[in-house]
Design a protein around this motif. Structure first.
Motif, PDB file in Angstrom:
ATOM      1  N   TYR A 179     -12.972   8.494  -7.657  1.00 58.73           N
ATOM      2  CA  TYR A 179     -12.796   9.896  -8.021  1.00 58.73           C
ATOM      3  C   TYR A 179     -13.819  10.318  -9.072  1.00 58.73           C
ATOM      4  O   TYR A 179     -14.367  11.434  -9.003  1.00 58.73           O
ATOM      5  CB  TYR A 179     -11.378  10.144  -8.533  1.00 58.73           C
ATOM      6  CG  TYR A 179     -10.298   9.867  -7.513  1.00 58.73           C
ATOM      7  CD1 TYR A 179     -10.425  10.302  -6.194  1.00 58.73           C
ATOM      8  CD2 TYR A 179      -9.139   9.165  -7.860  1.00 58.73           C
ATOM      9  CE1 TYR A 179      -9.443  10.050  -5.251  1.00 58.73           C
ATOM     10  CE2 TYR A 179      -8.140   8.912  -6.926  1.00 58.73           C
ATOM     11  CZ  TYR A 179      -8.296   9.340  -5.621  1.00 58.73           C
ATOM     12  OH  TYR A 179      -7.317   9.091  -4.686  1.00 58.73           O
ATOM     13  N   GLU A 180     -14.075   9.449 -10.037  1.00 56.11           N
ATOM     14  CA  GLU A 180     -15.074   9.741 -11.062  1.00 56.11           C
ATOM     15  C   GLU A 180     -16.462   9.871 -10.425  1.00 56.11           C
ATOM     16  O   GLU A 180     -17.243  10.758 -10.771  1.00 56.11           O
ATOM     17  CB  GLU A 180     -15.085   8.637 -12.123  1.00 56.11           C
ATOM     18  CG  GLU A 180     -13.816   8.526 -12.958  1.00 56.11           C
ATOM     19  CD  GLU A 180     -13.685   9.594 -14.019  1.00 56.11           C
ATOM     20  OE1 GLU A 180     -14.611  10.432 -14.146  1.00 56.11           O
ATOM     21  OE2 GLU A 180     -12.662   9.603 -14.721  1.00 56.11           O
ATOM     22  N   ASN A 239     -11.928   9.969   0.805  1.00 57.75           N
ATOM     23  CA  ASN A 239     -11.029   9.381   1.801  1.00 57.75           C
ATOM     24  C   ASN A 239      -9.711   8.890   1.216  1.00 57.75           C
ATOM     25  O   ASN A 239      -8.909   8.292   1.933  1.00 57.75           O
ATOM     26  CB  ASN A 239     -11.730   8.206   2.493  1.00 57.75           C
ATOM     27  CG  ASN A 239     -12.963   8.633   3.260  1.00 57.75           C
ATOM     28  OD1 ASN A 239     -12.985   9.696   3.871  1.00 57.75           O
ATOM     29  ND2 ASN A 239     -14.008   7.820   3.211  1.00 57.75           N
ATOM     30  N   HIS A 240      -9.499   9.141  -0.056  1.00 59.77           N
ATOM     31  CA  HIS A 240      -8.344   8.537  -0.722  1.00 59.77           C
ATOM     32  C   HIS A 240      -7.147   9.471  -0.888  1.00 59.77           C
ATOM     33  O   HIS A 240      -6.100   9.049  -1.378  1.00 59.77           O
ATOM     34  CB  HIS A 240      -8.749   8.004  -2.098  1.00 59.77           C
ATOM     35  CG  HIS A 240      -9.803   6.947  -2.038  1.00 59.77           C
ATOM     36  ND1 HIS A 240      -9.716   5.851  -1.209  1.00 59.77           N
ATOM     37  CD2 HIS A 240     -10.977   6.826  -2.713  1.00 59.77           C
ATOM     38  CE1 HIS A 240     -10.780   5.091  -1.379  1.00 59.77           C
ATOM     39  NE2 HIS A 240     -11.569   5.664  -2.270  1.00 59.77           N
ATOM     40  N   ALA A 241      -7.276  10.745  -0.526  1.00 59.90           N
ATOM     41  CA  ALA A 241      -6.166  11.688  -0.666  1.00 59.90           C
ATOM     42  C   ALA A 241      -6.228  12.718   0.451  1.00 59.90           C
ATOM     43  O   ALA A 241      -7.294  12.987   1.010  1.00 59.90           O
ATOM     44  CB  ALA A 241      -6.210  12.381  -2.028  1.00 59.90           C
ATOM     45  N   ALA A 274       0.839  -1.202   0.000  1.00 61.90           N
ATOM     46  CA  ALA A 274       0.000   0.000   0.000  1.00 61.90           C
ATOM     47  C   ALA A 274       0.873   1.249   0.000  1.00 61.90           C
ATOM     48  O   ALA A 274       1.719   1.419   0.864  1.00 61.90           O
ATOM     49  CB  ALA A 274      -0.901   0.004   1.229  1.00 61.90           C
ATOM     50  N   SER A 275       0.683   2.096  -1.007  1.00 61.70           N
ATOM     51  CA  SER A 275       1.455   3.335  -1.082  1.00 61.70           C
ATOM     52  C   SER A 275       0.739   4.428  -0.320  1.00 61.70           C
ATOM     53  O   SER A 275      -0.452   4.338  -0.022  1.00 61.70           O
ATOM     54  CB  SER A 275       1.631   3.749  -2.550  1.00 61.70           C
ATOM     55  OG  SER A 275       0.361   3.947  -3.156  1.00 61.70           O
ATOM     56  N   ALA A 276       1.459   5.487  -0.003  1.00 58.06           N
ATOM     57  CA  ALA A 276       0.869   6.603   0.721  1.00 58.06           C
ATOM     58  C   ALA A 276      -0.189   7.283  -0.135  1.00 58.06           C
ATOM     59  O   ALA A 276      -0.126   7.267  -1.364  1.00 58.06           O
ATOM     60  CB  ALA A 276       1.961   7.587   1.105  1.00 58.06           C
ATOM     61  N   GLN A 277      -1.159   7.875   0.516  1.00 63.77           N
ATOM     62  CA  GLN A 277      -2.198   8.603  -0.208  1.00 63.77           C
ATOM     63  C   GLN A 277      -1.614   9.828  -0.899  1.00 63.77           C
ATOM     64  O   GLN A 277      -0.681  10.442  -0.387  1.00 63.77           O
ATOM     65  CB  GLN A 277      -3.300   9.043   0.756  1.00 63.77           C
ATOM     66  CG  GLN A 277      -4.147   7.911   1.303  1.00 63.77           C
ATOM     67  CD  GLN A 277      -5.293   8.441   2.145  1.00 63.77           C
ATOM     68  OE1 GLN A 277      -5.171   9.466   2.820  1.00 63.77           O
ATOM     69  NE2 GLN A 277      -6.419   7.752   2.112  1.00 63.77           N
ATOM     70  N   ASP A 329      -3.354   8.294  -8.683  1.00 59.07           N
ATOM     71  CA  ASP A 329      -3.863   7.148  -7.913  1.00 59.07           C
ATOM     72  C   ASP A 329      -4.906   6.382  -8.737  1.00 59.07           C
ATOM     73  O   ASP A 329      -6.090   6.365  -8.400  1.00 59.07           O
ATOM     74  CB  ASP A 329      -4.482   7.679  -6.608  1.00 59.07           C
ATOM     75  CG  ASP A 329      -4.967   6.578  -5.690  1.00 59.07           C
ATOM     76  OD1 ASP A 329      -4.496   5.430  -5.826  1.00 59.07           O
ATOM     77  OD2 ASP A 329      -5.831   6.866  -4.836  1.00 59.07           O
ATOM     78  N   PRO A 330      -4.475   5.736  -9.819  1.00 56.96           N
ATOM     79  CA  PRO A 330      -5.437   5.065 -10.720  1.00 56.96           C
ATOM     80  C   PRO A 330      -6.229   3.948 -10.051  1.00 56.96           C
ATOM     81  O   PRO A 330      -7.311   3.596 -10.520  1.00 56.96           O
ATOM     82  CB  PRO A 330      -4.542   4.524 -11.842  1.00 56.96           C
ATOM     83  CG  PRO A 330      -3.166   4.480 -11.281  1.00 56.96           C
ATOM     84  CD  PRO A 330      -3.093   5.617 -10.307  1.00 56.96           C
ATOM     85  N   SER A 331      -5.730   3.399  -8.948  1.00 59.38           N
ATOM     86  CA  SER A 331      -6.455   2.311  -8.274  1.00 59.38           C
ATOM     87  C   SER A 331      -7.795   2.774  -7.700  1.00 59.38           C
ATOM     88  O   SER A 331      -8.688   1.964  -7.457  1.00 59.38           O
ATOM     89  CB  SER A 331      -5.589   1.716  -7.154  1.00 59.38           C
ATOM     90  OG  SER A 331      -5.354   2.669  -6.131  1.00 59.38           O
TER      91      SER A 331
END
Length: 301
Positions: free
Chosen positions: A164-165, A43-45, A20-23, A157-159
């Protein structure tokens, strides 16, 4: 006893990088942009606002902590030199900077379109000869700002692209609903005479077909000229204005003096969302707050 196979896998896991990478870390120059960015990020960034509430984007001195925050950001969203001239050299060619006035699809207005007369020309801090940099005050412009945030986050953050959309679609729907409601209420008002403290609300007024009688100053860092104050006082005494709008960052005493002895109201427009919080409020709260103050001027609420 731990088998040699288990020991091997334990040792291997210790040396593997975290999955898991950082937000993504987003920085916006001002809070209204932060509200939009947070609506899209969910909640993703992480979203941080660069300028304190009391600071003006027209004339701000960067601190070492600000420079650190900018350099550490995955993306920095700024309006452009039309507003934050102090960032032009720093962000002009920065890879992590997103300039919003030139973002594809951004509908901008110019200060010379429908501008009201004034007796002083001040080019310090920001220009009033070209693009109006107060784009976050327009609903249509804010949809493009949200799109810029969404586009950047999808790349970073494409995951979480679907989220986001989805957040962007919800933002757009909520904003269009709020805009429609305000259009209905504001269109029912016959007399819209008012003065502004600061020449900043053109995008909002274009969206809702409002026309101010003028403004006290172009640049909020400069005091209004005597000629301007005399002309505005005269118009108010003649009953041409229902209210004069001040702003929370400025001393209201001057505005109170202008309306003294008249029926004109003194109300506050807050272009910087001073009393809203990125963590709990949304951009539509900001838009509705502005609309409520205009409606209060026209005595609907």
């Amino acid at each position: 006893m731990i088998s040699s196979t288990k020991k091997f896998f334990i040792a291997l896991m210790l040396f593997l990088p975290a999955v898991a990478s950082a937000q993504p870390n987003l920085v916006t120059t001002i809070k209204p942009l932060g509200l939009i960015a947070n609506d899209i990020a969910g909640n993703h960034a992480n979203v941080e606002v660069l300028l304190p509430d009391s600071a003006s984007p027209h004339d701000y001195a960067l601190r070492p902590s600000d420079l650190k925050k900018i350099s550490a950001a995955d993306a920095v969203f700024w309006v452009g030199p039309e507003l934050e001239l102090f960032l032009e050299k720093l962000l002009g060619d920065a890879d992590n900077a997103v300039r919003l006035t030139t973002y594809p699809g951004m509908p901008v207005r110019y200060f010379d379109e429908g501008a009201h007369g004034h007796d002083d020309h001040d080019h310090h801090g920001h220009s009033h000869d070209g693009i109006d940099g107060h784009i976050w005050l327009g609903p249509d412009q804010s949809i493009v700002i949200a799109q810029a945030v969404k586009d950047k986050l999808v790349k970073l953050d494409p995951s979480h692209a679907k989220d986001y959309e989805s957040n962007y679609a919800r933002f757009k729907a909520d904003l269009e609903s709020a805009k429609s409601s305000l259009e209905t209420r504001l269109s029912a008002i016959d007399n819209k005479g008012y003065f502004l403290f600061h020449d900043a609300y053109g995008y909002f007024e274009d969206a809702f077909k409002l026309n101010s009688l003028g403004h006290l100053t172009i640049n909020p860092e400069r005091k209004p000229g005597a000629k301007t104050l005399v002309a505005i006082r005269g118009a108010i005494k003649k009953g041409q204005a229902q209210c004069v709008f001040s702003e929370p960052q400025f001393n209201p005493a001057m505005v109170s003096t202008l309306v003294k002895g008249t029926d004109a109201k003194v109300l506050v427009l807050d272009p910087m969302a001073t009393d809203l919080k990125v963590e709990t409020n949304q951009y539509v709260d900001f838009l509705n707050q502005l609309g409520s103050q205009y409606l209060a001027c026209f005595s609907e609420i």
